[in-house]
Design a protein around this motif. Structure first.
Motif, PDB file in Angstrom:
ATOM      1  N   ASP A  99     -11.795   1.852  -4.801  1.00 33.36           N
ATOM      2  CA  ASP A  99     -10.635   1.081  -5.614  1.00 33.36           C
ATOM      3  C   ASP A  99      -9.209   1.607  -5.191  1.00 33.36           C
ATOM      4  O   ASP A  99      -8.273   0.582  -5.036  1.00 33.36           O
ATOM      5  N   LEU A 100      -8.977   2.575  -5.552  1.00 31.33           N
ATOM      6  CA  LEU A 100      -7.811   3.508  -5.390  1.00 31.33           C
ATOM      7  C   LEU A 100      -7.136   3.334  -4.125  1.00 31.33           C
ATOM      8  O   LEU A 100      -6.099   2.827  -3.597  1.00 31.33           O
ATOM      9  N   LEU A 101      -7.921   3.663  -2.727  1.00 29.05           N
ATOM     10  CA  LEU A 101      -7.520   3.432  -1.644  1.00 29.05           C
ATOM     11  C   LEU A 101      -7.179   1.920  -1.310  1.00 29.05           C
ATOM     12  O   LEU A 101      -6.359   1.564  -0.433  1.00 29.05           O
TER      13      LEU A 101
ATOM     14  N   PHE B 236      -4.149   1.179  -2.750  1.00 31.98           N
ATOM     15  CA  PHE B 236      -3.037   1.531  -1.977  1.00 31.98           C
ATOM     16  C   PHE B 236      -2.713   0.843  -0.638  1.00 31.98           C
ATOM     17  O   PHE B 236      -1.463   0.575  -0.486  1.00 31.98           O
ATOM     18  N   LYS B 237      -3.615   0.588  -0.012  1.00 33.16           N
ATOM     19  CA  LYS B 237      -3.714  -0.308   1.271  1.00 33.16           C
ATOM     20  C   LYS B 237      -2.963  -1.710   0.816  1.00 33.16           C
ATOM     21  O   LYS B 237      -2.068  -2.031   1.365  1.00 33.16           O
TER      22      LYS B 237
ATOM     23  N   PHE C 265      -1.968   0.913  11.145  1.00 30.89           N
ATOM     24  CA  PHE C 265      -2.034   1.903  10.177  1.00 30.89           C
ATOM     25  C   PHE C 265      -3.266   2.568   9.807  1.00 30.89           C
ATOM     26  O   PHE C 265      -3.962   1.534   9.790  1.00 30.89           O
ATOM     27  N   ASN C 266      -3.486   3.628  10.099  1.00 33.11           N
ATOM     28  CA  ASN C 266      -4.798   4.385   9.590  1.00 33.11           C
ATOM     29  C   ASN C 266      -4.409   5.384   8.188  1.00 33.11           C
ATOM     30  O   ASN C 266      -3.532   6.121   8.252  1.00 33.11           O
ATOM     31  N   ILE C 267      -5.237   5.152   7.199  1.00 33.93           N
ATOM     32  CA  ILE C 267      -5.011   6.090   5.989  1.00 33.93           C
ATOM     33  C   ILE C 267      -6.156   6.642   5.954  1.00 33.93           C
ATOM     34  O   ILE C 267      -7.546   6.190   5.686  1.00 33.93           O
TER      35      ILE C 267
ATOM     36  N   HIS D  23     -11.536   6.105   4.849  1.00 35.04           N
ATOM     37  CA  HIS D  23     -10.607   5.647   6.112  1.00 35.04           C
ATOM     38  C   HIS D  23     -10.454   4.165   5.696  1.00 35.04           C
ATOM     39  O   HIS D  23     -11.192   3.546   5.481  1.00 35.04           O
ATOM     40  N   ARG D  24      -9.069   3.827   5.686  1.00 35.60           N
ATOM     41  CA  ARG D  24      -8.606   2.590   5.599  1.00 35.60           C
ATOM     42  C   ARG D  24      -7.742   2.225   6.727  1.00 35.60           C
ATOM     43  O   ARG D  24      -6.955   3.111   7.390  1.00 35.60           O
TER      44      ARG D  24
END
Length: 150
Positions: free
Chosen positions: A42-44, A47-48, A88-90, A101-102
């Motif tokens: 959920d956090l990522l 953020f995304k 964009f890679n997170i 990874h997102r």
């Protein structure tokens, strides 16, 4: 009782192979199962979503401010200065191993917008929340009828 040593994690955001931001942070009382938690997902995801919203709002402002130039020369909105995909890679990593990874398709946004993304205002809170999640023993590992901890 002696505190467990802290574990070093990495937050990394890139456009293709170009680093936008990289931060290392320590987590005390590291819970290795946290990587499969709904809270981390959920956090990522949030953020995304925040980054995509920021890029979309900047795109609208850019297009409004440059409306006449865009009408006269639509090539201004060319999707990229490079051939091939652009993302964009997170990443969240531990010892060069990707934990989470997102990815966001960067070509959706005009080059002048995507190359000026600024995540610094979000970093302090994001790293704090990541530390909280990775040190928590009270996390959710089930979503509907799916066990996330496998």
């Amino acid at each position: 009782m002696r505190d467990q040593e802290s574990v070093k994690l990495e937050f990394l955001m890139m456009v293709n192979d170009n680093i936008i931001v990289q931060r290392f942070f320590n987590v005390r009382e590291f819970n290795p199962k946290a990587k499969n938690s709904l809270e981390l997902y959920d956090l990522l995801y949030d953020f995304k979503d925040d980054i995509q919203t920021q890029l979309s709002l900047k795109t609208v402002t850019y297009m409004t401010d440059n409306m006449y130039e865009i009408i006269n020369n639509p090539a201004i909105l060319d999707t990229s200065y490079i051939d091939g995909p652009e993302y964009f890679n997170i990443f969240i990593k531990q010892n060069d191993v990707t934990i989470c990874h997102r990815q966001i398709d960067a070509k959706v946004y005009p080059p002048k917008i995507r190359y000026t993304v600024d995540v610094r205002p979000h970093l302090k809170n994001l790293l704090m929340w990541l530390s909280d999640i990775f040190s928590s023993n009270n996390l959710t590992y089930n979503y509907l009828d799916v066990n996330l901890s496998v």
